[in-house]
Design an enzyme around this catalytic site. Sequence first.
Site, PDB file in Angstrom:
ATOM      1  N   GLU A   1     -78.062  36.747  24.911  1.00 49.21           N
ATOM      2  CA  GLU A   1     -76.923  35.872  24.657  1.00 49.21           C
ATOM      3  C   GLU A   1     -76.535  35.869  23.183  1.00 49.21           C
ATOM      4  O   GLU A   1     -77.406  35.949  22.302  1.00 49.21           O
ATOM      5  CB  GLU A   1     -77.214  34.426  25.065  1.00 49.21           C
ATOM      6  CG  GLU A   1     -76.481  33.973  26.314  1.00 49.21           C
ATOM      7  CD  GLU A   1     -77.250  34.301  27.572  1.00 49.21           C
ATOM      8  OE1 GLU A   1     -76.636  34.280  28.651  1.00 49.21           O
ATOM      9  OE2 GLU A   1     -78.449  34.562  27.468  1.00 49.21           O
ATOM     10  N   THR A   2     -75.234  35.779  22.969  1.00 43.34           N
ATOM     11  CA  THR A   2     -74.686  35.483  21.641  1.00 43.34           C
ATOM     12  C   THR A   2     -73.903  34.193  21.757  1.00 43.34           C
ATOM     13  O   THR A   2     -73.061  34.046  22.658  1.00 43.34           O
ATOM     14  CB  THR A   2     -73.775  36.625  21.141  1.00 43.34           C
ATOM     15  OG1 THR A   2     -74.561  37.815  20.982  1.00 43.34           O
ATOM     16  CG2 THR A   2     -73.137  36.270  19.812  1.00 43.34           C
TER      17      THR A   2
END
Length: 286
Positions: free
Chosen positions: A46-47
């Site tokens: 995830e970002t």
Amino acid sequence: MQIPIFTVDAFTNRPFSGNPAAVCLLENDLDEDLHQKIAAEMNLSETAFIRKLKPGDDFTKSSCFGLRWFTPASEVPLCGHATLASAAVLFHVQKNTNSVLTFVTLSGELKARQVKDHIVLDLPLYTAYPQELKEVEELIKAAVGDMIVQDIRYSPDTKKLLVRLSDTYDRSVLENLKVNAQHFLSAEKTGKLKGLILTVKGNSSGKGHDFYSRYFAPWVGVLEDPVTGSAHAVLSSYWSEQLGKKEMLAFQCSRRGGELKISVRGDGRVDIAGQTAVVFKGNLTL
């Protein structure tokens, strides 16, 4: 354009364990397509993108921010570890002065607070309902082969399938299980899944972990996630009911591994606490 970016290992106090998330601080609105391009470039599970909600907001003084999460393949409605990472950047790097931070997200308002050396996330608690084996039999066989399955549940809110293995299996069996999550895509026939949780009961004699898990999400481009807050929003509900406990200690036994402190509340929410390690600080140049 320069965008401050950080990599934070979540649900651990040691670099290179737990679950890494990239965190971007957005001073201004970002073109919609750039969110996904940056997430693909970072190539972590995830970002997170923290944005100011109104002019005059300040990362060191404001208490409420917008927050979105992207895997390398798509935007997701909830990500616990990247929320923990985002709170860590604001509390520990930006030295935000508030005791509680509120994030406005696709899953509603999520709160994060500091308690000693942990950050506590206030997340929704999701119920998982009994699931017929026949519908998901091929998928389960692809995941665990001929291992004994004790319970199968489905969470419609999160589109996660929870598969509890027999109590005769311990942590080491789950840790050593060889899983090829890419095969799940062809084995899953219902079209209603976004993630698969494998879990076993722990040693609940008062010491050690109450339950263990692993989490796989090839449907959103993540073969195995190291430590997953959103999966524990489902696991917390299930194991609280099974064990008759509100306070639990969980361990996600991926290769990197991570520990979560869980407190199931009476208002349909769950507090999930973890530690963090900030391992990278820099700027994206666009």
